[in-house]
Structure formats: C-alpha cells, structure tokens
Design a protein around this motif. Structure first.
Motif, PDB file in Angstrom:
ATOM      1  N   ALA A 137       0.845  -1.196   0.000  1.00 27.54           N
ATOM      2  CA  ALA A 137       0.000   0.000   0.000  1.00 27.54           C
ATOM      3  C   ALA A 137       0.878   1.242   0.000  1.00 27.54           C
ATOM      4  O   ALA A 137       2.084   1.193   0.289  1.00 27.54           O
ATOM      5  N   LEU A 150      -9.532   0.068   6.479  1.00 29.31           N
ATOM      6  CA  LEU A 150      -9.129   0.250   5.077  1.00 29.31           C
ATOM      7  C   LEU A 150      -9.619  -0.900   4.209  1.00 29.31           C
ATOM      8  O   LEU A 150      -9.980  -0.702   3.046  1.00 29.31           O
ATOM      9  N   ILE A 155      -9.626  -0.512   0.156  1.00 25.82           N
ATOM     10  CA  ILE A 155      -8.261  -0.060  -0.139  1.00 25.82           C
ATOM     11  C   ILE A 155      -7.328  -1.240  -0.380  1.00 25.82           C
ATOM     12  O   ILE A 155      -6.392  -1.158  -1.176  1.00 25.82           O
TER      13      ILE A 155
END
Length: 277
Positions: A137, A150, A155
């Motif tokens: 990430a 997240l 994400i």
C-alpha cells in the motif's frame, strides 16, 4: 461503672490484621482469550485474586520486564535472555476481504492467488514476514484496527492470525484461510528471574496439570520430605491373588483348602481295606 470494672477492648484477630493475599497479574495480547485458565485459577486458588492486564503486542515484553505483570500470553518471538516462554499453540493465518470480493468465493487461498492484490501491512503486524506478498500500500496503517477499516473501504486486503480477524469482525467483511505464509505462535512468558510459586501454579494450569499433580497444593504433598515416597492408598490391591483388606487363607497340601475345624480331608475310598490273596 468505674474504669476498673470496664472490660478490656479485645485485640484484633490475626486475620483482621494480616495483609491481603497478593494478586496474580496476568497480561494478554489482543486475540488471546484467557477465560478458561482464569476459571481454573479461581477454582484452585480462590484466595489469590487474578488481575487481567490487556496489552498491545508491541508492549507485552516491556510490561513483563518492568514487573507490571507476573506472566503473560504473548506472540513469539520473545527475548529469551530475560524472559522464559512456553510455546502453547500456533494460530491459523487468514486473509480478511470484503464479502463481495472474489476471494470470498474460495474456502482456502494461497499466497499466489493474491499476488496482484494490495496487501496492507500495519505497523503492529504480528506475522514475521521476510517479504509480504501482494503489492504494498502507499502507506502502512498504524494498527491492525486501522487496517481493518481500510479493508472495509476497499483499499486493500489484510493477512492476520484468525484470532485477530475474529476480534475485529465486521458484518461487511469475511476471511479465508491463507496458505504459504508465516503463522503466529502464542506462548506463556514471564521474567526468568521471577519464577515465583504463583507463576509455577499458573504454568501447571496452562499445561493441564490436575490439582493432585506434583505442582498441586495438597498439604500432604507439601509436608512430605524430599525423596520420600507417598504412602499407598487404602483399598488398593496389595498383590496378585489377594483380596482387599487381607490375603487369602493358607491352603493345605496339594492346593486343597483345609476344612473348617482342622480335620484332615477325607480320602475318596471308605470302609476296610480289601485283603490281598
């Protein structure tokens, strides 16, 4: 009534002035459920209160070194130069994903299956990765709880021990077993130079020792001198062929029992002997 007639004030009893029993402080990291061992402790040592101290994984070793807990459940590895540790069990590693993710359709996922996915790697990660799989990430989340948020936002994905996936359960997320990854191992740890009798008691509980084992608190076991054997319990068989409470009566010659009254056993023949011709 005069002062000489007044009864003297009784002195407080020894139990009233004795100090309270020391508490046993037990630390545990997120994901560990110590309730089973706590219940057994309360049954065996009701006079010694057990205090639970929840601590983050990164702070567990320091808590034990600073003597803020007598023992603790934490994740390996630990510094064995100062702390003793007994490995207990290995946790299953899972991948946390949104419920509508393609991974959710499988029962088990390999590392190769998530090679193209963004894998979140929080700063408090408990898995000992050499190289985390997937794509990194843009930024590492501070905590596992932040990483869970997240994942819910789409994400990325998160690999954690199954106990942490259960701890941070959300209705919009699910998890699947992830193979080919490191696994977290839970251990009981304590300061090596502070192995007290209470620590030994708790070790015995965790290892499944019964109350009658060598680490039990039976008075006859504590009073016995080292190296002496325990007295045999009454009611046990004293030897082969013997009855409880005493052996069998002695038998007569030839293995036959001697009849009551002391009379000799009768021969199979009766009457006068026949005269030979």
């Amino acid at each position: 009534m005069t002062g000489s007639d007044a009864s003297p004030t009784p002195a407080p009893s020894a139990s009233a002035v004795s100090p309270a029993s020391p508490a046993f402080r037990l630390a545990y990291v997120p994901g560990v459920t110590p309730s089973k061992w706590v219940r057994i402790w309360n049954e065996r040592l009701p006079d010694v209160p057990l205090e639970l101290v929840q601590v983050e994984a990164a702070e567990a070793e320091g808590l034990l070194r600073e003597r803020k807990a007598d023992a603790g459940f934490l994740r390996l590895p630990v510094d064995r130069t100062e702390l003793s540790a007994i490995p207990l069990y290995v946790e299953t590693t899972v991948i946390v994903v949104p419920k509508d993710h393609v991974v959710a359709a499988a029962e088990e996922v390999a590392v190769e299956d998530i090679a193209d996915e963004i894998l979140l790697h929080p700063l408090d990660d408990t898995l000992d990765w050499e190289t985390p799989p997937g794509r990194p990430a843009f930024e590492r989340p501070a905590t596992t709880a932040d990483a869970i948020e997240l994942v819910a936002a789409g994400i990325g994905l998160l690999a954690v021990p199954q106990s942490l996936a259960r701890l941070h359960h959300r209705k919009d997320l699910t998890y699947r077993t992830l193979t080919g990854t490191p696994q977290s191992q839970i251990a009981l740890s304590w300061p090596e130079d502070a192995t007290t009798e209470l620590v030994e008691d708790f070790i015995g509980i965790v290892r499944g020792r019964t109350v009658n084992s060598s680490r039990g608190r039976r008075p006859e076991e504590q009073d016995r001198k080292p190296g002496t054997a325990a007295k045999p319990q009454q009611g046990r068989r004293q030897g082969a062929g013997q009855k409880q409470g005493g052996g069998q009566k002695p038998q007569g010659a030839g293995g036959r029992r001697k009849p009551a009254g002391g009379a000799a056993p009768k021969s199979g023949r009766s009457g006068k002997p026949r005269r030979r011709s």
